[in-house]
Design a protein around this motif. Structure first.
Motif, PDB file in Angstrom:
ATOM      1  N   ALA A  31       0.837  -1.197   0.000  1.00  0.00           N
ATOM      2  CA  ALA A  31       0.000   0.000   0.000  1.00  0.00           C
ATOM      3  C   ALA A  31       0.872   1.248   0.000  1.00  0.00           C
ATOM      4  O   ALA A  31       1.926   1.297   0.649  1.00  0.00           O
ATOM      5  CB  ALA A  31      -0.906  -0.005   1.232  1.00  0.00           C
ATOM      6  N   ALA A  32       0.426   2.285  -0.716  1.00  0.00           N
ATOM      7  CA  ALA A  32       1.221   3.506  -0.872  1.00  0.00           C
ATOM      8  C   ALA A  32       1.587   4.139   0.458  1.00  0.00           C
ATOM      9  O   ALA A  32       2.669   4.730   0.598  1.00  0.00           O
ATOM     10  CB  ALA A  32       0.449   4.505  -1.738  1.00  0.00           C
ATOM     11  N   SER A  33       0.727   4.013   1.452  1.00  0.00           N
ATOM     12  CA  SER A  33       1.003   4.627   2.751  1.00  0.00           C
ATOM     13  C   SER A  33       2.177   3.979   3.487  1.00  0.00           C
ATOM     14  O   SER A  33       2.675   4.525   4.470  1.00  0.00           O
ATOM     15  CB  SER A  33      -0.246   4.590   3.633  1.00  0.00           C
ATOM     16  N   LEU A  34       2.639   2.823   3.004  1.00  0.00           N
ATOM     17  CA  LEU A  34       3.778   2.141   3.619  1.00  0.00           C
ATOM     18  C   LEU A  34       5.107   2.521   2.970  1.00  0.00           C
ATOM     19  O   LEU A  34       6.158   2.006   3.369  1.00  0.00           O
ATOM     20  CB  LEU A  34       3.594   0.622   3.510  1.00  0.00           C
ATOM     21  N   THR A  35       5.078   3.417   2.003  1.00  0.00           N
ATOM     22  CA  THR A  35       6.262   3.709   1.195  1.00  0.00           C
ATOM     23  C   THR A  35       7.507   4.012   2.023  1.00  0.00           C
ATOM     24  O   THR A  35       8.549   3.355   1.886  1.00  0.00           O
ATOM     25  CB  THR A  35       5.987   4.882   0.229  1.00  0.00           C
ATOM     26  N   ASN A  36       7.442   5.015   2.878  1.00  0.00           N
ATOM     27  CA  ASN A  36       8.634   5.431   3.614  1.00  0.00           C
ATOM     28  C   ASN A  36       9.120   4.355   4.566  1.00  0.00           C
ATOM     29  O   ASN A  36      10.327   4.077   4.661  1.00  0.00           O
ATOM     30  CB  ASN A  36       8.350   6.722   4.377  1.00  0.00           C
ATOM     31  N   ALA A  37       8.186   3.732   5.271  1.00  0.00           N
ATOM     32  CA  ALA A  37       8.567   2.707   6.243  1.00  0.00           C
ATOM     33  C   ALA A  37       9.220   1.512   5.562  1.00  0.00           C
ATOM     34  O   ALA A  37      10.286   1.034   5.996  1.00  0.00           O
ATOM     35  CB  ALA A  37       7.348   2.268   7.048  1.00  0.00           C
ATOM     36  N   LEU A  38       8.626   1.007   4.487  1.00  0.00           N
ATOM     37  CA  LEU A  38       9.194  -0.175   3.841  1.00  0.00           C
ATOM     38  C   LEU A  38      10.476   0.149   3.075  1.00  0.00           C
ATOM     39  O   LEU A  38      11.357  -0.709   2.944  1.00  0.00           O
ATOM     40  CB  LEU A  38       8.165  -0.828   2.928  1.00  0.00           C
ATOM     41  N   ASN A  39      10.618   1.371   2.581  1.00  0.00           N
ATOM     42  CA  ASN A  39      11.898   1.754   1.981  1.00  0.00           C
ATOM     43  C   ASN A  39      13.014   1.648   3.010  1.00  0.00           C
ATOM     44  O   ASN A  39      14.099   1.118   2.719  1.00  0.00           O
ATOM     45  CB  ASN A  39      11.829   3.184   1.437  1.00  0.00           C
ATOM     46  N   ASP A  40      12.760   2.150   4.218  1.00  0.00           N
ATOM     47  CA  ASP A  40      13.773   2.080   5.279  1.00  0.00           C
ATOM     48  C   ASP A  40      14.021   0.640   5.716  1.00  0.00           C
ATOM     49  O   ASP A  40      15.170   0.239   5.959  1.00  0.00           O
ATOM     50  CB  ASP A  40      13.332   2.920   6.481  1.00  0.00           C
ATOM     51  N   PRO A  53      15.327  -5.409  -1.866  1.00  0.00           N
ATOM     52  CA  PRO A  53      13.999  -5.881  -2.291  1.00  0.00           C
ATOM     53  C   PRO A  53      13.427  -5.013  -3.407  1.00  0.00           C
ATOM     54  O   PRO A  53      13.740  -3.826  -3.518  1.00  0.00           O
ATOM     55  CB  PRO A  53      13.152  -5.764  -1.016  1.00  0.00           C
ATOM     56  N   SER A  54      12.594  -5.615  -4.226  1.00  0.00           N
ATOM     57  CA  SER A  54      11.873  -4.887  -5.271  1.00  0.00           C
ATOM     58  C   SER A  54      10.551  -4.425  -4.677  1.00  0.00           C
ATOM     59  O   SER A  54       9.687  -5.259  -4.359  1.00  0.00           O
ATOM     60  CB  SER A  54      11.638  -5.797  -6.478  1.00  0.00           C
ATOM     61  N   LEU A  55      10.387  -3.134  -4.496  1.00  0.00           N
ATOM     62  CA  LEU A  55       9.235  -2.577  -3.787  1.00  0.00           C
ATOM     63  C   LEU A  55       8.341  -1.814  -4.755  1.00  0.00           C
ATOM     64  O   LEU A  55       8.772  -0.850  -5.388  1.00  0.00           O
ATOM     65  CB  LEU A  55       9.705  -1.650  -2.670  1.00  0.00           C
ATOM     66  N   ALA A  56       7.099  -2.237  -4.865  1.00  0.00           N
ATOM     67  CA  ALA A  56       6.120  -1.576  -5.734  1.00  0.00           C
ATOM     68  C   ALA A  56       4.984  -1.048  -4.866  1.00  0.00           C
ATOM     69  O   ALA A  56       4.393  -1.802  -4.082  1.00  0.00           O
ATOM     70  CB  ALA A  56       5.582  -2.554  -6.776  1.00  0.00           C
ATOM     71  N   TYR A  57       4.674   0.247  -5.005  1.00  0.00           N
ATOM     72  CA  TYR A  57       3.647   0.879  -4.178  1.00  0.00           C
ATOM     73  C   TYR A  57       2.500   1.403  -5.033  1.00  0.00           C
ATOM     74  O   TYR A  57       2.717   1.964  -6.108  1.00  0.00           O
ATOM     75  CB  TYR A  57       4.246   2.051  -3.392  1.00  0.00           C
ATOM     76  N   ALA A  58       1.298   1.226  -4.523  1.00  0.00           N
ATOM     77  CA  ALA A  58       0.096   1.743  -5.183  1.00  0.00           C
ATOM     78  C   ALA A  58      -1.066   1.546  -4.207  1.00  0.00           C
ATOM     79  O   ALA A  58      -0.862   1.128  -3.058  1.00  0.00           O
ATOM     80  CB  ALA A  58      -0.174   1.023  -6.506  1.00  0.00           C
ATOM     81  N   ASP A 170      -4.515   6.739  -5.071  1.00  0.00           N
ATOM     82  CA  ASP A 170      -3.994   6.229  -3.795  1.00  0.00           C
ATOM     83  C   ASP A 170      -3.887   7.393  -2.822  1.00  0.00           C
ATOM     84  O   ASP A 170      -4.037   8.563  -3.198  1.00  0.00           O
ATOM     85  CB  ASP A 170      -2.639   5.512  -3.966  1.00  0.00           C
ATOM     86  N   VAL A 171      -3.602   7.082  -1.580  1.00  0.00           N
ATOM     87  CA  VAL A 171      -3.640   8.107  -0.537  1.00  0.00           C
ATOM     88  C   VAL A 171      -2.505   9.119  -0.678  1.00  0.00           C
ATOM     89  O   VAL A 171      -2.659  10.299  -0.329  1.00  0.00           O
ATOM     90  CB  VAL A 171      -3.631   7.438   0.857  1.00  0.00           C
ATOM     91  N   ARG A 172      -1.360   8.696  -1.205  1.00  0.00           N
ATOM     92  CA  ARG A 172      -0.257   9.644  -1.378  1.00  0.00           C
ATOM     93  C   ARG A 172      -0.570  10.700  -2.433  1.00  0.00           C
ATOM     94  O   ARG A 172      -0.067  11.823  -2.365  1.00  0.00           O
ATOM     95  CB  ARG A 172       1.037   8.891  -1.704  1.00  0.00           C
ATOM     96  N   THR A 173      -1.377  10.355  -3.413  1.00  0.00           N
ATOM     97  CA  THR A 173      -1.794  11.343  -4.399  1.00  0.00           C
ATOM     98  C   THR A 173      -2.712  12.378  -3.754  1.00  0.00           C
ATOM     99  O   THR A 173      -2.612  13.581  -4.038  1.00  0.00           O
ATOM    100  CB  THR A 173      -2.497  10.655  -5.581  1.00  0.00           C
ATOM    101  N   ALA A 174      -3.603  11.936  -2.879  1.00  0.00           N
ATOM    102  CA  ALA A 174      -4.460  12.869  -2.144  1.00  0.00           C
ATOM    103  C   ALA A 174      -3.609  13.813  -1.298  1.00  0.00           C
ATOM    104  O   ALA A 174      -3.864  15.027  -1.241  1.00  0.00           O
ATOM    105  CB  ALA A 174      -5.442  12.094  -1.264  1.00  0.00           C
ATOM    106  N   LEU A 175      -2.597  13.279  -0.647  1.00  0.00           N
ATOM    107  CA  LEU A 175      -1.680  14.099   0.151  1.00  0.00           C
ATOM    108  C   LEU A 175      -1.018  15.155  -0.735  1.00  0.00           C
ATOM    109  O   LEU A 175      -0.930  16.333  -0.358  1.00  0.00           O
ATOM    110  CB  LEU A 175      -0.622  13.210   0.800  1.00  0.00           C
TER     111      LEU A 175
END
Length: 254
Positions: A31-40, A53-58, A170-175
């Motif tokens: 989920a897009a809202s996990l972007t920063n946490a899962l990147n770290d 890891p290969s990380l895809a967010y949406a 997704d929620v990051r676009t709303a942000l």
């Protein structure tokens, strides 16, 4: 002579087997809202000796549909139970790997410095409190939008607001829309607001106004063996726990 030939064959065998046995990157759909946490967390996973890891967010909805259609994924992390259930019912998850890991909070945000008075209660005229549109995830599809619609319905705001909603992919676009001032009001997760320096939190929705926000994680059917090791790292490592706390997620009890 025979010993030398044996060593040559052994070296050739290792050369051929090496690439096959090498660990491949874990493919994570999240989920897009996990972007920063899962990147770290991905960086910590690398420090532990694994490939990046290969990380895809949406939006969880979009990712679930992609997995259903056969997209190559090892791990799915959803922002709600609905889309994890969707894949589970279709036999797309590895049995026994699903776990509800994280919680979150729903908040109203405004562009920085553009707050206005608001009361999160039934009877408050939200529609009359501001001009313009409200941005959130697509109601009925994207988890953030699903939670937002439920909260507004329970507070009696939906009927007056539904024609002013901008539903995003997704929620990051709303942000982002609120950050740019294109929407004077948005509904996102508290963790999204926390990572932005361009918005202010106007108010938080009480837990009883919508279903609990739950992030389930699971291995996808046919996932590579290292998927479960990655899930264990995300679920149990102190590094992952500290990162989730840093970004404002709550850890749910097993």
């Amino acid at each position: 002579m025979r010993a030398w030939i044996h060593r040559v064959f052994l070296l050739l065998a290792l050369a051929v087997a090496g690439p096959v046995l090498a660990e491949e990157p874990v493919r994570v759909f999240a989920a897009a809202s996990l972007t920063n946490a899962l990147n770290d967390i991905g960086l910590e996973w690398q420090k532990a000796g694994h490939p990046k890891p290969s990380l895809a967010y949406a939006a969880s909805s979009a990712l679930a549909k992609q997995i259903e259609a056969g997209a190559p994924a090892d791990v799915f992390a959803s922002a709600d139970l609905t889309w994890m259930d969707y894949l589970d019912k279709r036999g797309k998850l590895q049995a026994g790997t699903r776990r509800n890991l994280l919680g979150n909070t729903l908040v109203m945000i405004v562009p920085q410095g553009r707050a206005f008075p608001v009361q999160v209660r039934r009877g408050f005229d939200l529609a009359g409190a501001f001009e313009g549109r409200l941005c959130t995830g697509e109601p009925g599809v994207v988890p953030a939008g699903i939670y937002a619609r439920e909260a507004m319905q329970n507070l009696g705001w939906w009927d007056a607001m539904k024609n002013r909603i901008v539903g995003t992919d997704d929620v990051r676009t709303a942000l982002a829309f609120v950050e740019r001032g294109e929407c004077p009001l948005g509904i996102v997760y508290a963790t999204d607001a926390k990572i932005s320096r361009k918005v202010d939190v106007l108010a938080s929705f009480p837990p009883g106004s919508h279903k609990p926000i739950v992030y389930p994680f699971a291995a996808v059917e046919g996932a590579r063996p290292q998927a479960q090791a990655f899930l264990r790292f995300v679920q149990t490592s102190p590094q992952a726990a500290a990162i989730f706390a840093k970004y404002g997620f709550t850890r749910l009890k097993p």
